[in-house]
Design a protein around this motif. Structure first.
Motif, PDB file in Angstrom:
ATOM      1  N   ILE A   1     -15.211   2.267   9.516  1.00 20.17           N
ATOM      2  CA  ILE A   1     -14.403   1.878   8.357  1.00 20.17           C
ATOM      3  C   ILE A   1     -13.580   3.103   8.009  1.00 20.17           C
ATOM      4  O   ILE A   1     -14.123   4.173   7.733  1.00 20.17           O
ATOM      5  CB  ILE A   1     -15.284   1.451   7.171  1.00 20.17           C
ATOM      6  N   ALA A   2     -12.289   2.970   8.041  1.00 21.85           N
ATOM      7  CA  ALA A   2     -11.408   4.111   7.866  1.00 21.85           C
ATOM      8  C   ALA A   2     -11.206   4.440   6.387  1.00 21.85           C
ATOM      9  O   ALA A   2     -11.062   3.540   5.556  1.00 21.85           O
ATOM     10  CB  ALA A   2     -10.055   3.839   8.525  1.00 21.85           C
ATOM     11  N   GLY A   3     -11.201   5.720   6.075  1.00 18.94           N
ATOM     12  CA  GLY A   3     -10.760   6.155   4.761  1.00 18.94           C
ATOM     13  C   GLY A   3      -9.249   6.094   4.699  1.00 18.94           C
ATOM     14  O   GLY A   3      -8.566   6.506   5.645  1.00 18.94           O
ATOM     15  N   ILE A   4      -8.696   5.551   3.613  1.00 21.37           N
ATOM     16  CA  ILE A   4      -7.257   5.321   3.555  1.00 21.37           C
ATOM     17  C   ILE A   4      -6.712   5.681   2.170  1.00 21.37           C
ATOM     18  O   ILE A   4      -7.468   5.896   1.215  1.00 21.37           O
ATOM     19  CB  ILE A   4      -6.894   3.848   3.862  1.00 21.37           C
ATOM     20  N   ASP A   5      -5.404   5.732   2.076  1.00 18.59           N
ATOM     21  CA  ASP A   5      -4.687   5.857   0.811  1.00 18.59           C
ATOM     22  C   ASP A   5      -3.915   4.555   0.638  1.00 18.59           C
ATOM     23  O   ASP A   5      -3.061   4.228   1.461  1.00 18.59           O
ATOM     24  CB  ASP A   5      -3.735   7.057   0.850  1.00 18.59           C
ATOM     25  N   LEU A   6      -4.229   3.800  -0.427  1.00 20.83           N
ATOM     26  CA  LEU A   6      -3.730   2.430  -0.513  1.00 20.83           C
ATOM     27  C   LEU A   6      -3.186   2.118  -1.904  1.00 20.83           C
ATOM     28  O   LEU A   6      -3.875   2.310  -2.913  1.00 20.83           O
ATOM     29  CB  LEU A   6      -4.862   1.450  -0.180  1.00 20.83           C
ATOM     30  N   ASP A   7      -1.959   1.636  -1.953  1.00 25.31           N
ATOM     31  CA  ASP A   7      -1.351   1.144  -3.191  1.00 25.31           C
ATOM     32  C   ASP A   7      -1.762  -0.312  -3.357  1.00 25.31           C
ATOM     33  O   ASP A   7      -1.367  -1.176  -2.582  1.00 25.31           O
ATOM     34  CB  ASP A   7       0.165   1.266  -3.111  1.00 25.31           C
ATOM     35  N   LEU A   8      -2.566  -0.579  -4.400  1.00 27.30           N
ATOM     36  CA  LEU A   8      -3.074  -1.928  -4.635  1.00 27.30           C
ATOM     37  C   LEU A   8      -2.399  -2.608  -5.817  1.00 27.30           C
ATOM     38  O   LEU A   8      -2.956  -3.555  -6.382  1.00 27.30           O
ATOM     39  CB  LEU A   8      -4.589  -1.891  -4.868  1.00 27.30           C
ATOM     40  N   SER A   9      -1.229  -2.144  -6.208  1.00 28.20           N
ATOM     41  CA  SER A   9      -0.586  -2.711  -7.394  1.00 28.20           C
ATOM     42  C   SER A   9      -0.309  -4.205  -7.245  1.00 28.20           C
ATOM     43  O   SER A   9      -0.317  -4.938  -8.238  1.00 28.20           O
ATOM     44  CB  SER A   9       0.711  -1.967  -7.701  1.00 28.20           C
ATOM     45  N   ALA A  10      -0.084  -4.682  -6.020  1.00 24.50           N
ATOM     46  CA  ALA A  10       0.195  -6.099  -5.812  1.00 24.50           C
ATOM     47  C   ALA A  10      -1.071  -6.942  -5.722  1.00 24.50           C
ATOM     48  O   ALA A  10      -1.001  -8.167  -5.811  1.00 24.50           O
ATOM     49  CB  ALA A  10       1.020  -6.290  -4.543  1.00 24.50           C
ATOM     50  N   ALA A  11      -2.219  -6.300  -5.543  1.00 30.23           N
ATOM     51  CA  ALA A  11      -3.457  -7.057  -5.348  1.00 30.23           C
ATOM     52  C   ALA A  11      -4.632  -6.315  -5.973  1.00 30.23           C
ATOM     53  O   ALA A  11      -5.666  -6.102  -5.336  1.00 30.23           O
ATOM     54  CB  ALA A  11      -3.697  -7.288  -3.859  1.00 30.23           C
ATOM     55  N   SER A  12      -4.486  -5.956  -7.226  1.00 33.01           N
ATOM     56  CA  SER A  12      -5.509  -5.125  -7.870  1.00 33.01           C
ATOM     57  C   SER A  12      -6.854  -5.814  -7.978  1.00 33.01           C
ATOM     58  O   SER A  12      -7.890  -5.159  -8.075  1.00 33.01           O
ATOM     59  CB  SER A  12      -5.034  -4.713  -9.264  1.00 33.01           C
ATOM     60  N   GLU A  13      -6.882  -7.153  -7.961  1.00 34.31           N
ATOM     61  CA  GLU A  13      -8.154  -7.865  -8.058  1.00 34.31           C
ATOM     62  C   GLU A  13      -9.044  -7.633  -6.836  1.00 34.31           C
ATOM     63  O   GLU A  13     -10.248  -7.903  -6.886  1.00 34.31           O
ATOM     64  CB  GLU A  13      -7.911  -9.359  -8.253  1.00 34.31           C
ATOM     65  N   LEU A  14      -8.463  -7.098  -5.759  1.00 32.73           N
ATOM     66  CA  LEU A  14      -9.262  -6.780  -4.571  1.00 32.73           C
ATOM     67  C   LEU A  14      -9.944  -5.420  -4.688  1.00 32.73           C
ATOM     68  O   LEU A  14     -10.759  -5.064  -3.836  1.00 32.73           O
ATOM     69  CB  LEU A  14      -8.369  -6.789  -3.328  1.00 32.73           C
ATOM     70  N   THR A  15      -9.642  -4.665  -5.742  1.00 35.30           N
ATOM     71  CA  THR A  15     -10.154  -3.308  -5.875  1.00 35.30           C
ATOM     72  C   THR A  15     -11.665  -3.203  -5.751  1.00 35.30           C
ATOM     73  O   THR A  15     -12.174  -2.363  -4.994  1.00 35.30           O
ATOM     74  CB  THR A  15      -9.694  -2.683  -7.208  1.00 35.30           C
ATOM     75  N   PRO A  16     -12.472  -4.005  -6.478  1.00 32.72           N
ATOM     76  CA  PRO A  16     -13.919  -3.809  -6.400  1.00 32.72           C
ATOM     77  C   PRO A  16     -14.501  -3.944  -4.991  1.00 32.72           C
ATOM     78  O   PRO A  16     -15.329  -3.127  -4.573  1.00 32.72           O
ATOM     79  CB  PRO A  16     -14.463  -4.887  -7.346  1.00 32.72           C
ATOM     80  N   VAL A  17     -14.065  -4.956  -4.245  1.00 31.86           N
ATOM     81  CA  VAL A  17     -14.599  -5.136  -2.890  1.00 31.86           C
ATOM     82  C   VAL A  17     -14.128  -4.024  -1.966  1.00 31.86           C
ATOM     83  O   VAL A  17     -14.915  -3.496  -1.158  1.00 31.86           O
ATOM     84  CB  VAL A  17     -14.207  -6.521  -2.339  1.00 31.86           C
ATOM     85  N   LEU A  18     -12.874  -3.615  -2.070  1.00 30.73           N
ATOM     86  CA  LEU A  18     -12.381  -2.530  -1.224  1.00 30.73           C
ATOM     87  C   LEU A  18     -13.041  -1.202  -1.604  1.00 30.73           C
ATOM     88  O   LEU A  18     -13.293  -0.356  -0.740  1.00 30.73           O
ATOM     89  CB  LEU A  18     -10.864  -2.426  -1.331  1.00 30.73           C
TER      90      LEU A  18
END
Length: 444
Positions: free
Chosen positions: A317-334
């Motif tokens: 599982i790769a460590g990444i830098d991710l802009d989640l502004s379009a899908a913030s509801e996915l934050t907890p699982v990610l």
């Protein structure tokens, strides 16, 4: 799987749940219930339409039950009818003419009910008081109150700019031009757009703040209006013009909730297995549609075949830098996946999720630290530093997505206990059963 006549769970209902560990790689097919976001938008539009509508395979959950109860309180007839969906009956919605008032709407924990029903209350004939569970009274409502006042709605909020408040419905709303700052929630934009065709002169809505969160949800609203004959003009990304006019009654099939598929797809990633979600739309305005691309960046393999999405975990599982502004509801699982990554992960563009059911950023960080992990709060996000984890209590904080994130971590960490798995009933009451069947390799 949900019985007809579903009603919201009591906020006092709490169920300590031992998150099951996956003994092997997970291999399963999981069918998820319908989208909460689409179901509640279509309920609002059906309530305002000029003719009856039928919602095919809608969601039956706490949030949708709250929306149904709110609309029924305003005089809309909503009946359960036989359908082919495995999670409950279809819904027939009959607008029944003018909306009634002199009533109280309990929004529970549902942000969509708070933000979408408030404009309808202004269209009703009589006073409508909106309130919510005590744990949800903090959720931002000032933007909606200010906007409605500017377009002609009389609201008594006691000077608090928050729930509870009373809308003094006069049977119509003037409408016109209004400028708001919706940087705390895209639901303010959607709530106004959904009701705008019924305003006397329509609506010219301008967003004056910073980056709009969860922009796909606004696209979802605009598309839903188009399906009912209302064309929304967009001169730019922060401006909408909605003409006054009739909304068509229609039969609408509701897509599966792609964001609620996230923990199941994450199970494939975290265990090195494979999970398939059938009924995945070829095109969708749901933020969860971004999961295929995001999980690929994390190192998983994804494939589409015969209307299904399959995610297969790999050896990393790769460590990444991710802009989640379009899908913030996915934050907890990610966030849960990032706890097992091979390098630190930064999730940003999500500062607004502090105003959801709980402060999601603070809740995730404190939960992970309680299990021996390390994460830090950022002004607009979170940074996760992978560490060996141990079992312990994972607090849901009245938040369905925090609860499912704990379930994902529990797949790899023995002894994780979620203090309130019942909060998943907000959008997916079947979650514990679906999770167990997934782990048993049964079709779920």
């Amino acid at each position: 799987m949900t019985a007809p006549g579903y009603s919201p769970q009591s906020p006092a209902t709490r169920e300590l749940w031992s998150a099951p560990v996956a003994p092997d790689a997970v291999h399963a097919t999981v069918t998820v219930p319908a989208s909460k976001s689409l179901t509640n938008r279509e309920l609002i539009l059906a309530a305002l339409a000029e003719a009856p509508s039928r919602l095919i395979s809608p969601l039956h959950s706490d949030d949708s039950a709250r929306m149904i109860a709110a609309l029924q309180t305003l005089g809309v007839q909503i009946d359960e009818v036989d359908g082919e969906g495995e999670f409950g009956p279809d819904l027939e919605v009959n607008p029944n003419g003018a909306l009634t008032g002199d009533t109280v709407v309990d929004c529970g924990q549902a942000g969509t009910v708070m933000r979408f029903v408030a404009p309808l209350a202004g269209l009703s004939h009589g006073d409508v008081t909106l309130t919510a569970d005590e744990s949800a009274l903090h959720r931002p409502m000032g933007t909606m109150i200010k906007a409605l006042r500017e377009i002609g709605v009389d609201i008594d909020d006691g000077g608090n700019w928050s729930l509870p408040f009373t809308v003094r419905g006069r049977g119509h709303i003037r409408g016109g031009e209004v400028t708001i700052d919706a940087s705390t929630s895209s639901q303010f934009v959607s709530g106004l757009l959904l009701a705008a065709p019924r305003f006397d002169v329509g609506l010219h809505l301008i967003h004056s703040g910073g980056r709009l969160p969860s922009a796909p949800h606004i696209d979802m609203t605009v598309e839903a209006l188009a399906h009912r004959g209302v064309h929304v003009e967009r001169p730019n990304a922060h401006e909408w013009l909605v003409p006054a006019g009739a909304l068509r009654g229609k039969d609408i099939a509701i897509e599966p909730d792609l964001s609620n598929a996230a923990p199941f797809l994450a199970a494939a990633v975290v265990t090195g297995g494979s999970v398939t979600v059938p009924g995945w739309p070829a095109r969708s305005t749901q933020p969860g549609a971004l999961l295929s691309d995001i999980l690929t960046v994390l190192g998983a393999r994804t494939s589409r075949r015969a209307g299904a999405l399959t995610v297969t975990g790999t050896d990393r599982i790769a460590g990444i830098d991710l802009d989640l502004s379009a899908a913030s509801e996915l934050t907890p699982v990610l966030f849960a996946l990032a706890a097992f990554a091979d390098a630190p992960t930064t999730l940003h563009g999500i500062g607004h999720i502090r105003g959801h059911e709980t402060d999601r950023i603070a809740a995730l960080v404190s939960n992970l630290r309680a299990l021996g992990g390390e994460a830090e709060e950022l002004p607009d996000g979170i940074r996760i530093l992978p560490r060996p984890l141990r079992g312990g209590l994972w607090r849901a904080h009245h938040d369905h997505r925090i609860a499912t994130a704990g379930a994902v971590i529990g797949l790899r960490v023995p002894g994780v206990e979620v203090d309130d798995i019942g909060t998943t009933a907000k959008t997916m009451p079947e979650f514990p059963q679906l999770w167990q069947r997934m782990l048993q390799g049964q079709p779920a």
